[in-house]
Design an enzyme around this catalytic site. Structure first.
Site, PDB file in Angstrom:
ATOM      1  N   ASP A 195       0.597  -0.805  -0.631  1.00 61.11           N
ATOM      2  CA  ASP A 195       0.347  -0.075   0.337  1.00 61.11           C
ATOM      3  C   ASP A 195       0.752   1.038  -0.236  1.00 61.11           C
ATOM      4  O   ASP A 195       0.700   2.516   0.080  1.00 61.11           O
ATOM      5  CB  ASP A 195      -0.873   0.236   1.204  1.00 61.11           C
ATOM      6  CG  ASP A 195       0.052   0.005   2.626  1.00 61.11           C
ATOM      7  OD1 ASP A 195       0.532  -0.068   2.555  1.00 61.11           O
ATOM      8  OD2 ASP A 195      -0.562  -0.077   3.599  1.00 61.11           O
TER       9      ASP A 195
ATOM     10  N   GLU B 163      -0.511  -8.510  -1.234  1.00 59.24           N
ATOM     11  CA  GLU B 163      -0.990  -8.421   0.336  1.00 59.24           C
ATOM     12  C   GLU B 163      -1.923  -7.432  -0.330  1.00 59.24           C
ATOM     13  O   GLU B 163      -2.659  -6.052  -0.343  1.00 59.24           O
ATOM     14  CB  GLU B 163       0.168  -7.564   0.751  1.00 59.24           C
ATOM     15  CG  GLU B 163      -0.828  -7.357   1.889  1.00 59.24           C
ATOM     16  CD  GLU B 163       0.342  -6.717   2.648  1.00 59.24           C
ATOM     17  OE1 GLU B 163       1.105  -7.374   3.994  1.00 59.24           O
ATOM     18  OE2 GLU B 163       0.429  -5.779   2.844  1.00 59.24           O
TER      19      GLU B 163
ATOM     20  N   GLU C 130      -2.251   5.169   2.324  1.00 54.56           N
ATOM     21  CA  GLU C 130      -1.976   3.743   2.198  1.00 54.56           C
ATOM     22  C   GLU C 130      -3.939   2.708   1.536  1.00 54.56           C
ATOM     23  O   GLU C 130      -3.204   2.072   0.913  1.00 54.56           O
ATOM     24  CB  GLU C 130      -1.140   2.981   3.750  1.00 54.56           C
ATOM     25  CG  GLU C 130      -0.088   3.524   3.263  1.00 54.56           C
ATOM     26  CD  GLU C 130      -0.344   4.876   3.935  1.00 54.56           C
ATOM     27  OE1 GLU C 130      -0.974   5.182   5.228  1.00 54.56           O
ATOM     28  OE2 GLU C 130       1.561   5.083   4.730  1.00 54.56           O
TER      29      GLU C 130
ATOM     30  N   HIS D 139       5.579   6.065  13.111  1.00 52.42           N
ATOM     31  CA  HIS D 139       6.046   6.023  11.896  1.00 52.42           C
ATOM     32  C   HIS D 139       4.631   6.772  10.562  1.00 52.42           C
ATOM     33  O   HIS D 139       5.055   7.487   9.831  1.00 52.42           O
ATOM     34  CB  HIS D 139       6.788   5.657  10.613  1.00 52.42           C
ATOM     35  CG  HIS D 139       6.178   3.876  10.311  1.00 52.42           C
ATOM     36  ND1 HIS D 139       5.725   4.772   9.091  1.00 52.42           N
ATOM     37  CD2 HIS D 139       6.058   2.545  10.421  1.00 52.42           C
ATOM     38  CE1 HIS D 139       5.065   3.737   8.492  1.00 52.42           C
ATOM     39  NE2 HIS D 139       5.376   2.497   9.999  1.00 52.42           N
TER      40      HIS D 139
ATOM     41  N   ARG E 226       2.281   8.655   8.800  1.00 50.21           N
ATOM     42  CA  ARG E 226       1.832  10.286   8.059  1.00 50.21           C
ATOM     43  C   ARG E 226       0.784  10.883   9.070  1.00 50.21           C
ATOM     44  O   ARG E 226       1.075  11.453   9.452  1.00 50.21           O
ATOM     45  CB  ARG E 226       1.782  10.571   6.781  1.00 50.21           C
ATOM     46  CG  ARG E 226       2.398  10.725   5.854  1.00 50.21           C
ATOM     47  CD  ARG E 226       2.137  10.286   4.237  1.00 50.21           C
ATOM     48  NE  ARG E 226       3.111  11.103   3.300  1.00 50.21           N
ATOM     49  CZ  ARG E 226       4.350  10.411   3.130  1.00 50.21           C
ATOM     50  NH1 ARG E 226       5.164   9.339   3.664  1.00 50.21           N
ATOM     51  NH2 ARG E 226       5.193  11.434   2.378  1.00 50.21           N
TER      52      ARG E 226
ATOM     53  N   HIS F  42      12.367   5.245  12.787  1.00 50.87           N
ATOM     54  CA  HIS F  42      12.522   5.550  12.032  1.00 50.87           C
ATOM     55  C   HIS F  42      13.328   6.978  11.442  1.00 50.87           C
ATOM     56  O   HIS F  42      13.363   7.520  12.460  1.00 50.87           O
ATOM     57  CB  HIS F  42      10.657   6.169  11.863  1.00 50.87           C
ATOM     58  CG  HIS F  42      10.892   6.512  10.068  1.00 50.87           C
ATOM     59  ND1 HIS F  42      10.609   6.388   8.887  1.00 50.87           N
ATOM     60  CD2 HIS F  42       9.850   4.776   9.008  1.00 50.87           C
ATOM     61  CE1 HIS F  42      10.278   6.461   7.752  1.00 50.87           C
ATOM     62  NE2 HIS F  42       9.661   5.275   7.746  1.00 50.87           N
TER      63      HIS F  42
HETATM   64  C1  UD1 Z   1       6.669   5.022   4.049  1.00 48.70           C
HETATM   65  C2  UD1 Z   1       4.825   4.656   3.034  1.00 48.70           C
HETATM   66  C3  UD1 Z   1       4.694   4.281   3.796  1.00 48.70           C
HETATM   67  C4  UD1 Z   1       5.388   2.606   4.908  1.00 48.70           C
HETATM   68  C5  UD1 Z   1       6.405   3.802   5.773  1.00 48.70           C
HETATM   69  C6  UD1 Z   1       7.428   2.062   6.364  1.00 48.70           C
HETATM   70  C7  UD1 Z   1       4.096   6.042   1.704  1.00 48.70           C
HETATM   71  C8  UD1 Z   1       3.161   7.408   0.890  1.00 48.70           C
HETATM   72  N1  UD1 Z   1       4.574   6.115   2.944  1.00 48.70           N
HETATM   73  O1  UD1 Z   1       6.553   6.300   4.087  1.00 48.70           O
HETATM   74  O2  UD1 Z   1       2.773   3.369   4.028  1.00 48.70           O
HETATM   75  O3  UD1 Z   1       4.322   2.224   6.026  1.00 48.70           O
HETATM   76  O4  UD1 Z   1       7.434   4.216   4.177  1.00 48.70           O
HETATM   77  O5  UD1 Z   1       8.279   2.468   6.812  1.00 48.70           O
HETATM   78  O6  UD1 Z   1       4.720   4.923   0.785  1.00 48.70           O
HETATM   79  N2  UD1 Z   1      13.855   8.932   4.998  1.00 48.70           N
HETATM   80  C9  UD1 Z   1      15.172   8.036   5.120  1.00 48.70           C
HETATM   81  N3  UD1 Z   1      16.199   7.314   4.872  1.00 48.70           N
HETATM   82  C10 UD1 Z   1      15.363   6.332   4.393  1.00 48.70           C
HETATM   83  C11 UD1 Z   1      13.919   6.778   4.564  1.00 48.70           C
HETATM   84  C12 UD1 Z   1      13.104   7.585   5.321  1.00 48.70           C
HETATM   85  O7  UD1 Z   1      16.222   9.583   5.181  1.00 48.70           O
HETATM   86  O8  UD1 Z   1      14.993   4.990   4.517  1.00 48.70           O
HETATM   87  C13 UD1 Z   1      13.169  10.023   5.653  1.00 48.70           C
HETATM   88  C14 UD1 Z   1      13.554  10.794   4.067  1.00 48.70           C
HETATM   89  O9  UD1 Z   1      13.127  12.731   4.532  1.00 48.70           O
HETATM   90  C15 UD1 Z   1      12.381  10.757   3.625  1.00 48.70           C
HETATM   91  C16 UD1 Z   1      11.101  10.655   5.041  1.00 48.70           C
HETATM   92  O10 UD1 Z   1      11.619   9.566   6.276  1.00 48.70           O
HETATM   93  O11 UD1 Z   1      11.743  11.878   3.593  1.00 48.70           O
HETATM   94  C17 UD1 Z   1      10.211  10.119   5.324  1.00 48.70           C
HETATM   95  O12 UD1 Z   1       9.989   8.882   3.661  1.00 48.70           O
HETATM   96  P1  UD1 Z   1       8.640   8.112   2.331  1.00 48.70           P
HETATM   97  O13 UD1 Z   1       9.143   7.794   2.447  1.00 48.70           O
HETATM   98  O14 UD1 Z   1       7.818   9.615   2.828  1.00 48.70           O
HETATM   99  O15 UD1 Z   1       7.489   7.930   4.060  1.00 48.70           O
HETATM  100  P2  UD1 Z   1       7.109   7.298   5.087  1.00 48.70           P
HETATM  101  O16 UD1 Z   1       6.589   7.903   6.738  1.00 48.70           O
HETATM  102  O17 UD1 Z   1       8.717   5.853   5.833  1.00 48.70           O
HETATM  103  N1  UDP Z   2      10.846  -3.259  11.527  1.00 48.74           N
HETATM  104  C1  UDP Z   2      12.649  -3.677  10.746  1.00 48.74           C
HETATM  105  N2  UDP Z   2      13.439  -2.728  12.335  1.00 48.74           N
HETATM  106  C2  UDP Z   2      13.269  -1.734  12.581  1.00 48.74           C
HETATM  107  C3  UDP Z   2      11.779  -1.186  12.801  1.00 48.74           C
HETATM  108  C4  UDP Z   2      11.171  -2.085  12.353  1.00 48.74           C
HETATM  109  O1  UDP Z   2      13.243  -4.488  10.300  1.00 48.74           O
HETATM  110  O2  UDP Z   2      13.957  -1.406  13.479  1.00 48.74           O
HETATM  111  C5  UDP Z   2      10.695  -4.004  10.491  1.00 48.74           C
HETATM  112  C6  UDP Z   2       9.323  -4.934  11.187  1.00 48.74           C
HETATM  113  O3  UDP Z   2      10.020  -6.388  11.582  1.00 48.74           O
HETATM  114  C7  UDP Z   2       8.288  -4.958   9.425  1.00 48.74           C
HETATM  115  C8  UDP Z   2       8.725  -4.029   9.255  1.00 48.74           C
HETATM  116  O4  UDP Z   2      10.021  -3.515   9.572  1.00 48.74           O
HETATM  117  O5  UDP Z   2       8.658  -6.428   9.563  1.00 48.74           O
HETATM  118  C9  UDP Z   2       7.804  -2.646   9.277  1.00 48.74           C
HETATM  119  O6  UDP Z   2       7.932  -1.547   8.885  1.00 48.74           O
HETATM  120  P1  UDP Z   2       7.480  -0.575   8.708  1.00 48.74           P
HETATM  121  O7  UDP Z   2       6.945   0.106  10.543  1.00 48.74           O
HETATM  122  O8  UDP Z   2       8.337   0.211   8.818  1.00 48.74           O
HETATM  123  O9  UDP Z   2       6.118  -0.732   7.977  1.00 48.74           O
HETATM  124  P2  UDP Z   2       4.374  -0.932   7.704  1.00 48.74           P
HETATM  125  O10 UDP Z   2       4.554  -2.300   8.122  1.00 48.74           O
HETATM  126  O11 UDP Z   2       4.181   0.235   8.448  1.00 48.74           O
HETATM  127  O12 UDP Z   2       4.148  -0.269   6.100  1.00 48.74           O
END
Ligand code: UD1
Ligand code: UDP
Length: 368
Positions: free
Chosen positions: A99, A121, A135, A208, A210, A241
């Protein structure tokens, strides 16, 4: 029938955790499939951690991540990046997961090129387009345009049937996240932070979403800290995160409290092993709601809705919302009432047996 060219596209940590097991199984069948991995790079460091753990080397990387990226940035970056790739490779099927905006935008790109899409999924629903946001829209959007529905549970299959998706295109496979979990959790696992927590009840925290950024997240953290201050036999580990908005809120509310350790995102192998050994979890994550039931770990889900009712039905998950008092009360009860804890800590298996990837590959081979 010749070899099928399968392109898997993913970009964030949770997608990678759930797609890498499928990459591995597809690659075991080089006679039947040419397997291409394209990462969008919506996440950078958190994606790389997972690729390294599962030893998956992408064939393509769209490098879309920008600090502070918006949904517009991600969507347009993925669409623009996918076009030349689809032109060049002309896959028989594009597989996306879950998602995220990567999932939606890459599925849309394939649809525009008239390449069939398989949704791993598929069929999870809250039926509220604003929760989780964006999502729920992303997932419904992919399910509007795809040809193969890999539903993790019978409930998700039923959601798809209720939307008149053809039964013949739906396969109930289990969740590939459980496939990952069966390879990461180890009996002989050791870690210095486990030594630090020995003798205490270990709480795992993640957050984490949004829609929880800002005040809801501050409320969550304040509630957690207050409860822990009342319970000296607890220690907590919170891998934060990488989103700076999450990190700032966590440091503001939780710094200076020795029994709660803020650490960088953990390698999935470490995180799964901590999950297997913790006392309970507080989270707004989706994937953790699937993993915890099979490990028998109670989860307080700091959200108002969930698209994963199976874990609630099996008793492991409880939706506690994002109000400070709601979280405070539910967390306190779970620590103080052994019967409530016991009732939530029975392992169950709603998300499958760890063979979901094999079922998906069987379906792609033309199996019923
Ligand atoms: C995204 C997904 C969410 C998922 C989550 C898992 C969307 C809209 N959101 O949200 O569904 O649950 O990932 O974690 O697709 N950043 C880094 N390094 C990284 C990752 C993130 O610096 O490796 C920072 C960046 O500044 C980025 C911000 O995190 O702009 C947010 O990342 P983004 O992928 O936009 O949203 P998530 O909250 O991670
Ligand atoms: N996870 C990880 N390291 C962490 C926190 C979570 O590997 O420090 C794993 C967790 O076991 C799960 C996945 O990341 O498999 C969940 O990711 P996240 O919470 O970022 O996204 P969501 O599932 O909400 O989309």
């Amino acid at each position: 029938m010749g070899r099928k060219k399968v392109m898997l596209v993913f970009g964030t940590r949770p997608e990678a955790i759930k797609m890498c097991p499928l990459v591995k199984v597809l690659k075991q069948h080089p006679d039947k499939f040419e397997t291409l991995v394209c990462v969008t790079g919506q996440h950078r460091e958190m994606l790389q951690q997972v690729l390294d753990t599962f030893c998956v080397i992408p064939d393509y990387d769209l490098h879309v991540m920008r600090p502070g990226q918006t949904l517009f940035d991600i969507t347009s970056g993925v669409l623009a990046g996918m076009k030349p790739l689809l032109d060049a490779e002309q896959p028989d099927v594009v597989l996306v997961h879950g998602d995220t905006t990567t999932s939606f935008a890459s599925a849309l790109a394939a649809f525009y090129q008239q390449v069939p899409v398989g949704h791993v999924e598929a069929g999870l629903r809250t039926h509220d387009l604003h929760s989780p946001w964006p999502e729920e829209f992303n997932r419904q959007g992919v399910d509007l345009l795809c040809d193969w529905y890999f539903a993790p549970t019978e409930t998700s299959r039923q959601n798809l049937l209720n939307e008149c998706k053809p039964d013949s295109r739906i396969w109930v496979t289990g969740n590939t996240g459980i496939d990952a979990l069966t390879t990461t959790v180890r009996q002989d696992y050791r870690h210095p932070l486990l030594d630090w927590a020995r003798g205490s009840r270990l709480i795992l925290v993640t957050a984490h979403r949004r829609e929880n950024l800002g005040e809801p997240m501050h409320r969550m953290f304040r509630a957690i800290r207050r409860v822990m201050e009342n319970h000296p036999d607890t220690k907590a580990l919170y891998p934060i995160h990488m989103n700076p908005l999450v990190r700032n809120a966590a440091h503001e509310e939780l710094d200076g409290f020795d029994r709660l350790r803020l650490v960088d995102p953990m390698d999935v192998l470490d995180f799964h092993n901590f999950l297997a050994r913790c006392h309970l979890v507080l989270t707004d994550s989706g994937g953790i709601q699937e993993e915890a039931p099979s490990l028998g770990k109670p989860v307080l889900v700091m959200r108002d809705t969930t698209e994963r009712p199976e874990g609630v039905d099996s008793g492991t998950l409880r939706l506690v919302g994002t109000s400070e008092e709601g979280i405070f009360e539910a967390f306190t009860e779970l620590l103080d009432d052994p019967a409530a804890y016991e009732a939530m800590s029975r392992a169950s298996n709603p998300y499958g047996d760890g063979h979901a990837s094999e079922r998906i590959v069987h379906a792609l081979c033309g199996g019923a």
